[in-house]
Design a protein around this motif. Structure first.
Motif, PDB file in Angstrom:
ATOM      1  N   ARG A 235       0.739  -1.209  -0.020  1.00 46.17           N
ATOM      2  CA  ARG A 235       0.047  -0.124   0.010  1.00 46.17           C
ATOM      3  C   ARG A 235       0.856   1.391   0.061  1.00 46.17           C
ATOM      4  O   ARG A 235       0.537   2.319  -0.785  1.00 46.17           O
ATOM      5  N   VAL A 236       2.076   1.236   0.747  1.00 50.24           N
ATOM      6  CA  VAL A 236       2.822   2.289   0.829  1.00 50.24           C
ATOM      7  C   VAL A 236       3.327   2.691  -0.766  1.00 50.24           C
ATOM      8  O   VAL A 236       3.523   3.681  -1.337  1.00 50.24           O
ATOM      9  N   GLY A 237       3.714   1.467  -1.475  1.00 48.50           N
ATOM     10  CA  GLY A 237       4.220   1.604  -2.873  1.00 48.50           C
ATOM     11  C   GLY A 237       3.059   2.119  -3.577  1.00 48.50           C
ATOM     12  O   GLY A 237       3.544   3.194  -4.419  1.00 48.50           O
ATOM     13  N   GLU A 238       1.797   1.787  -3.580  1.00 46.22           N
ATOM     14  CA  GLU A 238       0.994   2.243  -4.410  1.00 46.22           C
ATOM     15  C   GLU A 238       0.706   3.745  -4.228  1.00 46.22           C
ATOM     16  O   GLU A 238       0.579   4.646  -4.820  1.00 46.22           O
ATOM     17  N   GLU A 239       0.904   4.235  -3.000  1.00 48.11           N
ATOM     18  CA  GLU A 239       1.025   5.478  -2.542  1.00 48.11           C
ATOM     19  C   GLU A 239       2.006   6.462  -3.090  1.00 48.11           C
ATOM     20  O   GLU A 239       1.649   7.516  -3.541  1.00 48.11           O
ATOM     21  N   PHE A 240       2.953   5.788  -2.811  1.00 47.41           N
ATOM     22  CA  PHE A 240       4.317   6.585  -3.697  1.00 47.41           C
ATOM     23  C   PHE A 240       3.928   6.842  -5.018  1.00 47.41           C
ATOM     24  O   PHE A 240       4.255   7.803  -5.434  1.00 47.41           O
ATOM     25  N   ASP A 241       3.609   5.700  -5.790  1.00 49.97           N
ATOM     26  CA  ASP A 241       3.173   6.018  -7.343  1.00 49.97           C
ATOM     27  C   ASP A 241       2.297   7.140  -7.184  1.00 49.97           C
ATOM     28  O   ASP A 241       2.217   7.854  -8.512  1.00 49.97           O
ATOM     29  N   SER A 242       1.269   6.736  -6.491  1.00 51.02           N
ATOM     30  CA  SER A 242       0.115   7.978  -6.665  1.00 51.02           C
ATOM     31  C   SER A 242       0.620   9.442  -6.448  1.00 51.02           C
ATOM     32  O   SER A 242      -0.069  10.498  -6.702  1.00 51.02           O
ATOM     33  N   LEU A 243       1.716   9.546  -5.691  1.00 54.42           N
ATOM     34  CA  LEU A 243       2.052  10.962  -5.527  1.00 54.42           C
ATOM     35  C   LEU A 243       3.088  11.483  -6.458  1.00 54.42           C
ATOM     36  O   LEU A 243       3.117  12.716  -6.650  1.00 54.42           O
ATOM     37  N   LEU A 286      13.868  17.376 -15.894  1.00 55.58           N
ATOM     38  CA  LEU A 286      14.229  15.976 -15.354  1.00 55.58           C
ATOM     39  C   LEU A 286      14.389  16.241 -14.038  1.00 55.58           C
ATOM     40  O   LEU A 286      14.162  15.437 -13.235  1.00 55.58           O
ATOM     41  N   GLU A 287      15.379  17.169 -13.548  1.00 57.16           N
ATOM     42  CA  GLU A 287      15.589  17.326 -12.209  1.00 57.16           C
ATOM     43  C   GLU A 287      14.459  17.638 -11.378  1.00 57.16           C
ATOM     44  O   GLU A 287      14.519  17.217 -10.202  1.00 57.16           O
ATOM     45  N   LYS A 288      13.387  18.257 -11.937  1.00 62.66           N
ATOM     46  CA  LYS A 288      12.313  18.682 -11.196  1.00 62.66           C
ATOM     47  C   LYS A 288      11.395  17.132 -10.896  1.00 62.66           C
ATOM     48  O   LYS A 288      10.744  16.933  -9.788  1.00 62.66           O
ATOM     49  N   GLN A 289      11.453  16.475 -12.192  1.00 55.89           N
ATOM     50  CA  GLN A 289      10.685  15.018 -11.994  1.00 55.89           C
ATOM     51  C   GLN A 289      11.432  14.245 -10.661  1.00 55.89           C
ATOM     52  O   GLN A 289      10.902  13.471 -10.119  1.00 55.89           O
ATOM     53  N   LYS A 290      12.847  14.235 -10.726  1.00 55.97           N
ATOM     54  CA  LYS A 290      13.655  13.512  -9.679  1.00 55.97           C
ATOM     55  C   LYS A 290      13.253  14.105  -8.357  1.00 55.97           C
ATOM     56  O   LYS A 290      13.143  13.351  -7.431  1.00 55.97           O
ATOM     57  N   GLU A 291      12.872  15.398  -8.278  1.00 56.13           N
ATOM     58  CA  GLU A 291      12.632  16.009  -7.113  1.00 56.13           C
ATOM     59  C   GLU A 291      11.249  15.591  -6.691  1.00 56.13           C
ATOM     60  O   GLU A 291      11.289  15.475  -5.385  1.00 56.13           O
ATOM     61  N   GLU A 292      10.413  15.261  -7.427  1.00 57.10           N
ATOM     62  CA  GLU A 292       9.090  14.455  -7.046  1.00 57.10           C
ATOM     63  C   GLU A 292       9.315  13.350  -6.150  1.00 57.10           C
ATOM     64  O   GLU A 292       8.490  12.918  -5.356  1.00 57.10           O
ATOM     65  N   PHE A 293      10.286  12.533  -6.655  1.00 58.00           N
ATOM     66  CA  PHE A 293      10.492  11.373  -5.966  1.00 58.00           C
ATOM     67  C   PHE A 293      11.173  11.573  -4.662  1.00 58.00           C
ATOM     68  O   PHE A 293      10.715  10.885  -3.711  1.00 58.00           O
ATOM     69  N   ASN A 295      10.348  14.239  -2.813  1.00 62.57           N
ATOM     70  CA  ASN A 295       9.180  14.742  -1.933  1.00 62.57           C
ATOM     71  C   ASN A 295       8.324  13.648  -1.783  1.00 62.57           C
ATOM     72  O   ASN A 295       7.665  13.824  -0.446  1.00 62.57           O
ATOM     73  N   ALA A 296       8.107  12.634  -2.485  1.00 65.08           N
ATOM     74  CA  ALA A 296       7.217  11.460  -2.487  1.00 65.08           C
ATOM     75  C   ALA A 296       7.674  10.731  -1.020  1.00 65.08           C
ATOM     76  O   ALA A 296       7.134  10.389  -0.195  1.00 65.08           O
TER      77      ALA A 296
END
Ligand SMILES: [Zn+2]
Length: 401
Positions: A235-243, A286-293, A295-296
């Protein structure tokens, strides 16, 4: 059967199985890739060129030209894709294509209903598969283009041309093509990978590629006593992806849009792993996308302090545009030649990587050109003889003085 030396060359190469192996750690990844390497060395030597296979399975060769001109490099890869077998390829030749369905075998039909671009090839000669394998035009059409150009200049020593540096690489399809690339040994001022499809393309930009490995350790406990204690890793994995940004997915993007692609998600209640590839033409985005990870990760660490969440980000390749803008010789030279041949060159952002991108960052600016083969990586692959010949004419003109 039509008499065509260049086509015969192509047919000879596709019959040699060179599928690379992403589970292998050896170089080349599959020993059978060397069968084509040896064939190419033999043919290059028959043409009177020096040729060798280095310890990593790469074929280096060279055709002398006017020493006052830049050395132009030409590269194609010898391996074929993993999605479809490359064993016992039985190429089928269809002369004077009428624009209709081509029955590859009992089960599979190559049809303009699914592949409308086939209509571009009416009257053309097409080479298809027998429906059981891929064809291997990616990238044996590129190899056949290079070998045909070299053979032409060997036969015509009176025509002044650039010195040509030749490189055939294994393992492109598993992302290991540029490994051990030796720009000094290659010796080219700039180069071209011949690894695309349409002849009017000059590819000058590709994705920046990174990846993220997400590991989640939950808290396991008897489900009957789990209240307030259990943290289910799935569930944490699912939540990670949804973030992550919901729009940044391969299935919703094209052109210059980047994405995060969830390659795999495995686990159980106590442990889960998510593997992503991250892509964008813009390094800043790309750096912004990495930042999303990151942040999640931070959000979920706060929400589930008893769980363990690790995110490992890594960089795989970069957009060659950065190098080609600084050293535009290869692109300008190709564009000039295309215009001289009456072809309006098209440059669209490649939504993947190219070996040339890595060559570019290793010191040899290397845009990508077409091959005249289409629908790569599967049984519906085909080669247009007309486009293949046009590519030979283009590359012949590119190395001409
Ligand atoms: Zn390729």
């Amino acid at each position: 059967m039509i008499q065509d030396e260049c086509l015969e060359r192509f047919l000879r190469y596709v019959k040699i199985d060179t599928q690379s192996d992403d589970m292998s750690t050896s170089t080349p990844s599959a020993a059978k890739e060397l069968n084509l390497a040896k064939e190419l060395v033999k043919e290059l030597k028959e043409l009177g060129l020096p040729a060798e296979i280095d310890e990593f399975g790469r074929v280096y060769s060279r055709l002398d030209g006017d020493p006052s001109l830049d050395v132009v490099g030409l590269n194609s890869h010898m391996d074929t894709a993993l999605e479809c077998s490359g064993k016992d390829v039985k190429p089928q030749i269809h002369e004077n294509y009428d624009g209709g369905d081509i029955h590859l075998n009992e089960e599979y039909t190559l049809s303009p209903a699914s592949f409308p671009a086939l209509k571009n090839h009416i009257g053309d000669t097409l080479v298809t598969t027998s429906g059981d394998t891929l064809l291997g035009g990616d990238d044996k059409a590129g190899i056949a283009v290079i070998m045909s150009v070299v053979a032409y200049y060997v036969k015509h020593p009176e025509i002044r041309h650039h010195p040509i540096a030749i490189l055939f690489t294994p393992d492109e399809e598993i992302g290991r093509g540029p490994e051990h690339f030796d720009a000094k040994k290659f010796g080219a001022a700039y180069a071209y990978t011949i690894d695309g499809d349409y002849p009017d393309r000059i590819d000058v930009e590709n994705f920046n590629g990174s990846h993220a490995d997400v590991l989640i350790e939950g808290v396991g406990i008897h489900p009957g006593e789990a209240k307030g204690k259990m943290v289910n890793a799935i569930r944490v994995g699912e939540e990670f992806d949804s973030l992550l940004d919901v729009n940044e997915k391969p299935e919703y993007t094209d052109g210059y849009d980047g994405f995060n692609h969830l390659l795999s998600f495995q686990g159980d209640a106590t442990k889960a792993e998510l593997h992503y590839i991250i892509r964008n033409h813009s390094l800043a985005k790309l750096e912004k996308q990495k930042e999303e990870f990151r942040n999640a990760q931070a959000f979920l660490e706060k929400k589930y302090p008893t769980a363990k969440i690790s995110v490992t980000l890594g960089d795989d390749y970069r957009n060659m545009k950065e190098v080609l803008d600084k050293d535009p010789r290869a692109v300008e030279h190709a564009r000039k030649v295309f215009h001289e041949l009456g072809i309006q060159p098209i440059s669209e952002p490649v939504r993947g990587g190219t070996d040339g991108a890595t060559f570019s960052f290793l010191g040899c600016p290397t845009p990508n050109l077409g091959t005249g083969s289409y629908n790569h990586h599967g049984r519906f692959e085909y080669l247009s003889l007309r486009d293949f010949h046009q590519m030979i004419a283009i590359v012949t003109a590119i190395v001409k003085a």
